[in-house]
Design an enzyme around this catalytic site. Structure first.
Site: not given
Ligand code: ADP
Length: 447
Positions: A158, A291
């Site tokens: 990744k 967020r």
């Protein structure tokens, strides 16, 4: 409390934040591109400022223009919504330097969590369970081979700077490893300008379960339970629900407690989501989003708490309105993301909505910025609305969802509504038996 908040976003989330500001008696300013002059959030805001042409980089990502709009209108805080500048540490820093409050965590916390290697290291230090894998970046094939043998195949490579599911490669055996490492590195370099990659164990049939957390910035952390977002297509969430059909009350309290403590220890401020893969009763951290999430309404439905109110309270220094013991979970909620896309091919379907009729009744919420006669601009993502349904239990929620989907009318464009009408009648979905690969397999079969 703030006098005036500038909303640096568009679409349903701009309207969502605007509603919270109105309820709190805060003046609102919205910024918009020339393509969004007729948008609902522009019509409903107290003030609006056009900040540029349609492309996002010239408008919704244009930090200079947004700061100028704050100064012209006298806004004392900015809510970034999700996407666009919501996880941009530089934006948070620039606002702070102008004495404008960024409604979100500090630039430093955004930075840590935006780098996946750093985020994983931090999570581990804070006692959050992580996927077994390399301690940091891996560059040499020899080292990759050693780590992969240690954790066992399959493994996934990744990108540290990754996002949106890009820069990931699975190696099923040592024979695949070299190619996977090279491809992941070059893809990461091309997409993010940073070719650092790391290795972790590839989980075969996990669910995606995420915990909603909040920090007050003063050392207190709480959790609002979890959401199950396993129904995904190309790593994009399609259907989200809370609570997860896979967790029991003890597991929920345990993982929630671990996350709340971590957030407190980090001194984090505002809303965050800690994402996990869940397999065989174990949680494995994958990332933290600093967020508000698209799917936050399912959490609001089962807790009765307005998460945007909490974000604004915390950012203004007023603290959270609730303690952990005040947060109770009631019933079940499901969100369907309605996209302007062909329900079979998922190609975007912009155009004019000739007729728009939303369902109503007990337990139904539709968050959308579109209306009859609205022309969907081709420049932005294809989300046109979210249908959120709440029931006293999952069975009632599903019955209500089926009925709400029947009432929903969007004419003039293609939408993903037919997909949800299929899913709501599916036995696996009814039983809550699905993992992160379920939807793609289902779609492949339907073809
Ligand atoms: P991004 O930020 O690009 O979305 P994530 O780390 O959140 O990257 O991973 C996105 C998706 O990739 C996950 O939801 C999951 O489907 C898959 N994935 C990531 N890591 C693993 C893993 N170790 N094993 C299996 N699947 C994984």
């Amino acid at each position: 409390m703030f006098q005036k908040i500038l909303i640096a976003n568009r679409g349903e989330i701009a309207l969502r934040v605007l509603r919270a500001c109105k309820e709190l008696g805060i003046q609102t300013v919205v910024v918009h591109s020339t393509a969004d002059a007729d948008a609902m959030h522009v019509r409903l805001a107290d003030e609006s400022v056009c900040i540029g042409p349609p492309p996002s980089r010239d408008s919704y990502l244009n930090i200079h223009q947004i700061v100028a709009a704050c100064e012209i209108t006298g806004a004392d805080a900015v809510h970034p919504g999700y996407g666009f500048l919501s996880e941009n540490a530089k934006f948070a820093d620039i606002l702070a330097a102008h004495n404008i409050t960024f409604i979100g965590p500090s630039g430093d916390h955004i930075r840590i969590m935006g780098d996946k290697i750093e985020a994983k290291r931090t999570a581990k230090r804070l006692g959050i369970p992580v996927v077994p894998g390399s301690d940091g970046a891996v560059t040499e094939e020899k080292e990759a081979r050693r780590i992969a043998a240690e954790i066992g195949y399959p493994v996934i490579i990744k990108a540290s700077a990754g996002g949106g599911g890009r820069g990931m490669k699975v190696a099923r055996s040592e024979a695949d490893l070299e190619v996977a490492l090279q491809t992941a590195r070059s893809e990461a370099g091309a997409a993010f300008g940073d070719d650092a990659v790391y290795i972790e164990k590839y989980l075969e049939k996990p669910r995606h379960i995420e915990v909603q957390v909040f920090g007050d910035g003063a050392g207190r952390g709480v959790h609002f339970g979890e959401r199950d977002c396993s129904l995904q297509r190309r790593h994009q969430k399609v259907w989200e629900e809370a609570p997860s059909p896979a967790l029991n009350a003890e597991e929920r309290a345990h993982i929630g407690g671990v996350c709340a403590k971590a957030i407190a220890d980090l001194g984090y401020s505002g809303a965050g989501t800690i994402e996990f893969l869940y397999e065989n009763g174990e949680f494995y951290f994958i990332e933290m989003n600093t967020r508000l999430q698209v799917e936050h309404p399912v959490t609001e439905a089962i807790t009765g708490i307005d998460l945007v109110h909490e974000q604004i309270r915390v950012a203004s220094g007023g603290g959270l309105s609730v303690r952990q013991e005040d947060i109770r979970f009631q019933g079940h909620a499901i969100e369907c993301r309605i996209n302007a896309e062909d329900p079979r091919t998922f190609t975007p379907s912009p155009g004019t909505i000739t007729h728009f009729h939303t369902p109503g009744g007990l337990g139904i919420r539709v968050d959308s910025g579109v209306y009859s006669g609205y022309k969907i601009p081709p420049y932005y993502d294809s989300l046109i609305g979210k249908l959120i349904v709440h029931g006293r239990n999952r069975v009632e929620c599903m019955m209500r969802l089926r009925r709400a989907l029947d009432e929903f009318v969007v004419d003039g464009i293609k939408t993903t509504l037919p997909l949800f009408r299929d899913l709501v009648g599916n036995a696996d979905i009814a039983n809550g038996e699905y993992d992160i690969h379920w939807l793609e397999k289902y779609l492949a079969k339907e073809d």
